[in-house]
Design a protein around this motif. Structure first.
Motif, PDB file in Angstrom:
ATOM      1  N   VAL A   5      74.956 -24.049 -30.296  1.00 29.36           N
ATOM      2  CA  VAL A   5      75.318 -23.018 -31.682  1.00 29.36           C
ATOM      3  C   VAL A   5      74.505 -21.796 -31.252  1.00 29.36           C
ATOM      4  CG1 VAL A   5      75.214 -22.827 -33.936  1.00 29.36           C
ATOM      5  CG2 VAL A   5      75.731 -25.065 -32.915  1.00 29.36           C
ATOM      6  N   HIS A   6      75.183 -20.686 -31.311  1.00 29.53           N
ATOM      7  CA  HIS A   6      74.397 -19.101 -31.397  1.00 29.53           C
ATOM      8  C   HIS A   6      74.713 -18.241 -32.532  1.00 29.53           C
ATOM      9  CE1 HIS A   6      73.810 -19.949 -26.842  1.00 29.53           C
ATOM     10  NE2 HIS A   6      75.139 -20.559 -26.969  1.00 29.53           N
ATOM     11  N   LEU A   7      73.591 -17.533 -32.760  1.00 29.79           N
ATOM     12  CA  LEU A   7      73.898 -16.658 -33.845  1.00 29.79           C
ATOM     13  C   LEU A   7      74.278 -15.176 -32.812  1.00 29.79           C
ATOM     14  CD1 LEU A   7      73.470 -16.504 -36.933  1.00 29.79           C
ATOM     15  CD2 LEU A   7      70.944 -15.685 -36.751  1.00 29.79           C
TER      16      LEU A   7
ATOM     17  N   ILE B  25      71.486 -15.211 -30.113  1.00 29.58           N
ATOM     18  CA  ILE B  25      70.252 -15.759 -30.087  1.00 29.58           C
ATOM     19  C   ILE B  25      70.749 -17.266 -30.207  1.00 29.58           C
ATOM     20  CG2 ILE B  25      68.018 -16.281 -31.107  1.00 29.58           C
ATOM     21  CD1 ILE B  25      68.087 -13.585 -29.776  1.00 29.58           C
ATOM     22  N   PRO B  26      70.110 -18.229 -29.607  1.00 27.99           N
ATOM     23  CA  PRO B  26      70.526 -19.612 -29.341  1.00 27.99           C
ATOM     24  C   PRO B  26      69.901 -20.194 -30.501  1.00 27.99           C
ATOM     25  CG  PRO B  26      69.063 -19.582 -27.735  1.00 27.99           C
ATOM     26  CD  PRO B  26      69.492 -17.918 -28.106  1.00 27.99           C
TER      27      PRO B  26
ATOM     28  N   HIS C  41      67.077 -18.685 -40.567  1.00 25.54           N
ATOM     29  CA  HIS C  41      66.072 -17.711 -41.066  1.00 25.54           C
ATOM     30  C   HIS C  41      65.253 -17.184 -39.690  1.00 25.54           C
ATOM     31  CE1 HIS C  41      62.591 -15.666 -42.718  1.00 25.54           C
ATOM     32  NE2 HIS C  41      63.280 -15.296 -43.307  1.00 25.54           N
ATOM     33  N   ALA C  42      64.642 -18.028 -39.140  1.00 29.29           N
ATOM     34  CA  ALA C  42      63.708 -17.703 -38.205  1.00 29.29           C
ATOM     35  C   ALA C  42      64.749 -17.228 -36.929  1.00 29.29           C
ATOM     36  CB  ALA C  42      62.903 -18.942 -37.404  1.00 29.29           C
ATOM     37  N   THR C  43      65.889 -17.608 -36.573  1.00 29.67           N
ATOM     38  CA  THR C  43      66.657 -17.045 -35.777  1.00 29.67           C
ATOM     39  C   THR C  43      67.297 -15.883 -35.915  1.00 29.67           C
ATOM     40  OG1 THR C  43      67.295 -19.385 -35.027  1.00 29.67           O
ATOM     41  CG2 THR C  43      68.611 -17.560 -34.195  1.00 29.67           C
TER      42      THR C  43
ATOM     43  N   LEU D 190      79.724 -19.873 -32.293  1.00 27.33           N
ATOM     44  CA  LEU D 190      79.111 -18.471 -32.958  1.00 27.33           C
ATOM     45  C   LEU D 190      79.234 -18.634 -34.311  1.00 27.33           C
ATOM     46  CD1 LEU D 190      80.407 -16.109 -30.234  1.00 27.33           C
ATOM     47  CD2 LEU D 190      78.338 -17.394 -30.059  1.00 27.33           C
ATOM     48  N   ILE D 191      77.877 -18.136 -34.961  1.00 27.83           N
ATOM     49  CA  ILE D 191      77.854 -17.782 -36.305  1.00 27.83           C
ATOM     50  C   ILE D 191      77.543 -16.270 -36.369  1.00 27.83           C
ATOM     51  CG2 ILE D 191      76.615 -17.995 -38.475  1.00 27.83           C
ATOM     52  CD1 ILE D 191      75.647 -20.891 -37.428  1.00 27.83           C
TER      53      ILE D 191
END
Length: 822
Positions: free
Chosen positions: A503-505, A533-534, A584-586, A627-628
């Motif tokens: 899953v990636h942002l 970003i993963p 939040h961190a990602t 993807l989000i």
């Protein structure tokens, strides 16, 4: 008693006085220089230690150095020695045996010397020292062997001169070869520099000979009353041999100069045309070039003429997209190349097609009809390029995602273009100077075995930083930093950029183009990937999707505040708190990567979308990552300042999602190619081959009669399963093995002829439908008589037609969300 005999007896056993002819001294150096220069030209073209091409250069350079620069120079120099008062009987004569042996000995020694030097671009002081020492010893050995072959005199040497001559020969040879190979390794050994190295190498031979000759005296031997019994060679005879060999060396130099001038002229002409070049990299990321520092290339066409003045061939143009996909699936066109050549020849014979400009003119035509010729020319050029490097078409490479401009520009235009640095179309990354031609690159990575084969056939692999200036200059590429672009090509050919599973942002950021359409923000090192970003989990569970749906349409700043608040809590964290903290961190990392205040206004697309990711192994089709994404539309004047991202046309970015390795979209595209080109390539067949009468292939005639028989049937109820028309091995067509493609590959008339006579009706039968059992394993595919269908029903219908259309990608999904949320 004859006067010659009396003169001989007067000097017999004595040292005969000598003098030197200045003309022969100068001539001896010129002869040595011609041989040395020719030697360096031949060595410069060596690319490997094996292969007929390289062995011929090795033997040629050994003969040129040993036979011309050393042997010929020695005997011309001896012609400069005048003994006595110049009486012909008193001059030096040679033994035929020693003279012959002295010709071959230095050649053999130099063969070992040049083998020790090697052919790679690396400069090894050990190899150069060993090779230079052997070359110096070859000079000394030939000299004293030739002196021993003097039949009428005994040579008396001075030990100091002998030692000095050996030192001069060895040191000068090492210096000349060191300078030459250093220049060769850095690709700065232009013709005049090689000529200067030839001066030094010739100086080694010349200096050794004359230093030894000055210390040599000649004692007349006993008079031979029967000169007819001897087999001596006079000085005039050796001069004749020297002239022949020197002329041969001069001829080689003239040929090299002619070829160099011809290549420069061809490069200048191609710089005004559309050219396809091949950039092959080895495992050390070195690029393959010819011995002159040129990239293998072929002309595509004289110029590309679009539908309008604004229709310029670029990465956003549909023709480029077609080329891009074709190079990822060469097998789809490899069987059509010969017919494409025939079609081009046929079109060139039509009235009004007396030039390439007319042949490629698209005026008044659609994209389909106007670009056919250019696409055929591209495929033919690629096939010719593959033949040039002796590789199959499938291994010639993939199209690089950038087009270079070539051709000289005026200084005033160059200054004007240099001042206007802002390019909204390509975010300041377009090539700043535009010439008259365009250069497309096919790039690939060669295995060590393949690189060795290419080197054996006459190509060299050079460091990019050394070869880039020479390539830019010789091919007239208008690029400020070709070095970095070639390095990018190396990365492009080496690694296929694709998402990792999980899953990636992501950030889906658009910018409107000045003319039309949109551009999308992508990674510079992988222009087929969004900024992502993963996330630290592999799958999205249902409750995670529900959690995200609460934030649908929220801005980045609002999401950060909310997630920061929800991610805090007493230990241990709940699943939702942990998910919020990870998200939040990602998101913070992604925001820092994008590095623009405008990203805080990007809005969340809560519905996850699937995107292609790396498969389980190299033979499996791509998997699906989630993807989000955050959507954002930048102002049209926005310029990406980040060193990691740039803009690329959205249409081209979408096309790149179809070309991943083992993607099922390759088969779909292959069918589209055969459907499009089949009727065109078959249209001119009767006129080009004298009509269908008396076909050479009886099988073809039988098949054509069979197809014609279908047309003549009058019964409207005649139907046959499609499986009856194809072999049992093809009874279950799939994306990877289409009956149409197989027919085109095995029949010279192409599979599209069958499409003109055959209708494929695909019935979408549900589970447990009434006709399920009669499907015959072909999913309802039937062959119908052409006469029972209307014109609108001809061809494939239903699911078959949908198969040919490109499926939607995650790019289409994100774009829809982006447009709906404006």
């Amino acid at each position: 008693m004859p006067i010659d005999t009396v003169l001989w007896q007067d000097w017999e056993g004595q040292i005969v006085p000598r003098a030197f002819s200045a003309g022969y001294v100068v001539l001896s150096y010129l002869v040595s220089y011609v041989g040395a220069w020719t030697t360096l030209e031949l060595i410069n073209r060596r690319t490997a230690g094996r292969g007929l091409y390289n062995w011929s250069l090795l033997f040629g350079s050994s003969i040129s150095m040993g036979g011309v620069s050393i042997w010929c120079m020695h005997y011309i120099s001896n012609q400069a020695i005048i003994l006595g008062d110049g009486e012909p009987p008193m001059q030096i004569a040679y033994s035929s045996l020693f003279t012959t042996v002295s010709f071959f000995v230095p050649i053999l020694v130099l063969l070992a010397a040049f083998t020790a030097l090697g052919s790679d671009d690396g400069v090894s002081l050990i190899r150069v020292t060993v090779g230079g020492t052997l070359a110096g010893l070859a000079v000394c050995g030939m000299h004293y062997l030739g002196q021993a072959g003097i039949s009428n005199y005994t040579s008396v040497y001075n030990i100091g001169n002998v030692v000095g001559s050996v030192i001069v020969a060895v040191v000068a040879s090492i210096v000349a070869l060191t300078v030459f190979f250093v220049l060769r390794a850095t690709w700065t050994n232009s013709l005049w520099k090689r000529a200067l190295c030839g001066l030094i190498l010739a100086g080694a031979v010349f200096g050794m000979h004359w230093l030894a000759s000055v210390g040599t005296q000649y004692r007349l031997r006993k008079y031979n009353p029967n000169p007819s019994d001897s087999h001596d060679i006079t000085g005039n005879t050796t001069v004749i041999v020297v002239i022949v060999l020197s002329i041969a060396a001069c001829f080689i130099l003239i040929v090299f100069a002619f070829l160099a001038q011809r290549r420069r002229s061809n490069s200048a002409n191609k710089a005004r045309q559309v050219v396809l070049a091949c950039a092959i990299f080895d495992s050390n990321r070195r690029i393959m070039v010819t011995s002159e520092g040129l990239l293998p290339n072929e002309k595509v066409t004289a110029s590309y003429i679009g539908l309008s003045q604004d229709d310029v061939l670029g990465i956003s143009y549909p023709v480029f997209h077609w080329l891009f996909r074709t190079t990822r699936n060469w097998s789809s066109v490899s069987g059509l190349i010969s017919r494409m050549r025939q079609h081009i020849e046929y079109k060139s014979t039509l009235p009004g097609s007396n030039s390439e400009a007319n042949l490629n003119s698209n005026e008044g035509k659609t994209f389909h009809s106007g670009s056919i010729i250019f696409r055929e020319q591209f495929c033919i050029a690629a096939a010719d390029l593959a033949k040039q490097i002796d590789e199959p078409l499938e291994d010639v490479g993939i199209l690089f995602d950038e087009i270079f401009h070539t051709g000289q520009t005026t200084k005033s235009r160059a200054r004007k273009l240099a001042k206007s640095q802002h390019d909204l179309e390509r975010d300041e990354k377009a090539i700043p100077m535009h010439g008259k031609g365009q250069l497309l690159f096919l790039v690939r990575r060669a295995s060590p075995k393949e690189a060795g084969k290419l080197a054996a056939s006459g190509y060299r692999f050079a460091d990019i930083k050394n070869i880039a200036p020479l390539v830019a200059r010789s091919m007239q590429i208008n690029c400020n930093d070709l070095n970095s672009r070639l390095a990018t090509m190396s990365e492009y050919a080496t690694e296929a950029h694709i998402l990792q599973p999980g899953v990636h942002l992501a950030c889906f950021a658009l910018r409107a183009r000045i003319r039309s359409g949109f551009e999308v923000l992508v990674r510079k090192d992988a222009r087929n990937q969004l900024p992502t970003i993963p996330l630290p989990f592999d799958t999205l569970e249902d409750w995670m999707v529900d959690y995200l749906s609460q934030l649908d349409g929220w801005t980045v700043s609002a999401c950060l505040k909310y997630l920061c608040l929800k991610g805090k809590g007493p230990d241990p964290f709940t699943e939702e708190q942990k998910f919020a903290a990870q998200l939040h961190a990602t998101l913070v990392v992604l925001e820092s990567e994008i590095d623009t205040p405008l990203f805080s206004e990007a809005r969340l697309i809560a519905k996850p979308v699937s995107a292609p990711c790396r498969g389980a192994n190299d033979v499996e089709k791509p998997g699906q990552a989630m993807l989000i994404a955050f959507r954002l539309i930048f102002p049209i004047q926005y310029q990406a300042r980040s060193q990691k991202f740039e803009f690329t046309p959205l249409s081209f970015f979408r096309i790149q999602q179809y070309v991943y390795k083992n993607s099922p979209d390759h088969a779909i595209f292959a069918r589209k190619i055969h459907r499009e080109f089949g009727p065109i390539l078959n249209k001119q067949r009767p006129s080009m081959e004298g009509g269908p009468k008396n076909p050479r292939n009886p099988r073809r005639a039988t098949f054509l009669e069979h197809v014609r028989g279908m047309k003549s049937r009058s019964s409207p109820d005649v139907r046959r399963p499609l499986g009856a028309w194809i072999p049992s091995s093809r009874a279950n067509p799939s994306l990877d093995s289409s009956s149409e493609i197989k027919l085109v590959e095995t029949q010279t008339f192409g599979g599209i002829m069958v499409s003109q006579e055959v209708s494929v009706d695909i019935k979408d039968l549900g589970e447990g439908g009434p006709d399920r059992e009669s499907d015959d394993g072909m999913r309802g595919m039937e062959l119908c008589d052409r006469k029972e269908m209307s014109h609108g029903q001809m061809g494939t219908r239903g699911r078959a037609m949908k198969e040919v259309e490109d499926p939607e990608t995650y790019v289409d999904t994100l774009f829809t969300f982006c447009m709906e949320g404006r």
